[in-house]
Scaffold this motif. Structure first.
Motif, mmCIF file in Angstrom:
data_model
loop_
_atom_site.group_PDB
_atom_site.id
_atom_site.type_symbol
_atom_site.label_atom_id
_atom_site.label_comp_id
_atom_site.label_asym_id
_atom_site.label_seq_id
_atom_site.Cartn_x
_atom_site.Cartn_y
_atom_site.Cartn_z
ATOM 1 N N SER A 170 25.640 -41.492 45.809
ATOM 2 C CA SER A 170 26.552 -40.586 45.145
ATOM 3 C C SER A 170 28.053 -41.392 44.758
ATOM 4 C CB SER A 170 27.271 -39.535 46.294
ATOM 5 O OG SER A 170 27.894 -40.194 47.539
ATOM 6 N N SER A 188 26.674 -35.536 41.802
ATOM 7 C CA SER A 188 27.506 -36.154 40.690
ATOM 8 C C SER A 188 26.802 -37.286 39.871
ATOM 9 C CB SER A 188 28.851 -36.869 41.366
ATOM 10 O OG SER A 188 29.454 -37.604 40.487
ATOM 11 N N LEU A 189 26.556 -37.192 38.679
ATOM 12 C CA LEU A 189 26.082 -38.296 38.029
ATOM 13 C C LEU A 189 27.068 -39.290 37.453
ATOM 14 C CD1 LEU A 189 23.844 -35.715 36.074
ATOM 15 C CD2 LEU A 189 23.395 -36.748 38.221
ATOM 16 N N ALA A 190 28.277 -39.333 37.867
ATOM 17 C CA ALA A 190 29.090 -40.312 37.252
ATOM 18 C C ALA A 190 28.488 -42.061 37.553
ATOM 19 C CB ALA A 190 30.576 -40.151 37.734
ATOM 20 N N GLY A 362 30.599 -37.619 34.945
ATOM 21 C CA GLY A 362 29.391 -37.146 35.957
ATOM 22 C C GLY A 362 29.115 -35.837 35.562
ATOM 23 N N CYS A 364 27.852 -32.277 34.155
ATOM 24 C CA CYS A 364 26.509 -31.905 33.155
ATOM 25 C C CYS A 364 26.712 -30.711 32.556
ATOM 26 C CB CYS A 364 25.321 -31.898 34.354
ATOM 27 S SG CYS A 364 23.615 -31.944 33.584
#
Length: 376
Positions: A170, A188-190, A362, A364
């Motif tokens: 994460s 979270s995609l950060a 992050g 989407c």
């Protein structure tokens, strides 16, 4: 123990004859990565299975296209006493081989690509990736030091030496990659986007959403792609030894409470967790909502709860209109019924097949036709 015929049968089941993944599945001794595992024992508890106690059952379980739970709460099956029956949520597993292959195939791997594989788990999926790319191009990551240590040792005993790292997915990832494939559902995609090289490809699911996202990072730092016409259910990423309590205390408090609003629902009671497209849309409409469901004969009851104090309970016999109790600041069942109305009116929901772009923070963002929504 002659495991190869079992692995070859499994490979034929989960890969087409011309697939480059067939030899990887056929050549991976999955039982070696899962000597012990947990199976449901009823009442929310789990029973320990020891492969060495019943080799025939071990072969059946290890070489079936099913996920095997290896960790419940903080207790790994490797270290458990046979007498105990822990209760709690699964926190690690050996992913079903067919699903592992599908996720890796979505990655469009190529010779020489550096792969970051999130969710080491038992190490079986890492072994598949090493078969395809070689040791020096695979980095496996997991938050649990026991999992990374055990996987490293088991891989090494098979002559494999990928980089295996203990880290919290994460947050920032160690290194940068041409491909990142996650075997856990991310919130979270950060961090993963920052670790993806320009031109690199991300494959992941999202927490509480059984959607597979594939996105390619462009020069502006944004990753653009699609929600695949495919789906997968993975455990959510965690930062500690177990998941936080979530809304379980609220659920216990409102389980049988009289609602502030009591109405008759429009649609039959639904096990939302199993209706994956509905569940995904509900998460976008009410982020963080948790679902519970019970059946007793033909009596069905479903709950929706949220940390903000919102809750809903719907109960009915079979497909009869349910009695719906709701309380708190939001009417969660009303939100759900709007989604189900759209499903009935349009014959489908827009999440699958939608376009997606992931910004460096992050978040989407989904679009399909005139519909749009954001996650994170």
């Amino acid at each position: 123990m002659d495991w190869k015929p079992h692995a070859e049968r499994l490979a034929a089941e989960v890969t087409p004859p011309v697939s480059r993944w067939r030899d990887a599945v056929a050549g991976t001794p999955r039982h070696f990565f899962v000597p012990r595992w947990w199976e449901p024992a009823g009442g929310g508890t789990w029973a320990l299975c020891d492969g060495s106690a019943d080799e025939a059952a071990w072969m059946r379980a290890a070489y079936s296209d099913t996920s095997l739970v290896t960790r419940v709460g903080p207790l790994h099956a490797d270290n458990a006493s046979p007498e105990g029956q822990p209760a709690g949520l699964p926190t690690s597993s050996s992913t079903m081989p067919g699903l592992a292959v599908r996720m890796l195939r979505h990655g469009l791997l190529y010779d020489g690509a550096d792969l970051g594989l999130i969710g080491t788990g038992s190490g079986g999926s890492t072994a598949l990736a090493v078969h395809r790319l070689g040791d020096k191009h695979v980095t496996a990551l997991d938050v649990d030091p026991y999992l990374t240590e055990a996987a490293t040792a088991r891989l090494a005993s098979l002559g494999m030496s990928p980089r295996v790292v203990t880290c919290d997915a994460s947050g920032p990832l160690p290194g940068d990659f041409d491909r990142i494939v996650s075997m856990v559902a991310l919130r979270s995609l950060a961090g993963v986007l920052a670790a993806l090289r320009p031109g690199g490809r991300l494959v992941t699911t999202l927490a509480r959403m059984n959607v597979i996202i594939t996105a390619d990072k462009e020069a502006d730092g944004v990753a653009r792609g699609v929600v695949e016409w495919d789906r997968a259910g993975f455990m959510s990423v965690r930062s500690g030894a177990d998941y936080p309590p979530g809304a379980s205390e609220l659920f216990a408090a409102v389980r049988g409470r009289e609602g502030e609003d009591v109405t008759e629902g429009r649609y039959p009671v639904l096990n939302v967790a199993e209706a994956w497209d509905v569940r995904a849309m509900l998460e976008l409409a009410a982020p963080g909502v948790e679902t519970y469901y019970e059946e007793h004969g033909e009596q069905r009851t479903a709950w929706l709860v949220h940390r903000d104090g919102s809750w809903a309970r719907a109960s009915a016999t079979w497909i009869q209109p349910p009695t719906v109790h709701q309380g708190g600041p939001r009417r969660l069942w009303t939100v759900l019924e709007r989604i189900r109305h759209r499903l009935n009116a349009e014959g489908g929901l827009p999440i699958y097949g939608s376009r997606v772009h992931i910004t460096p923070d992050g978040a989407c963002h989904f679009t399909r036709g005139g519909w749009s929504a954001s996650y994170g």
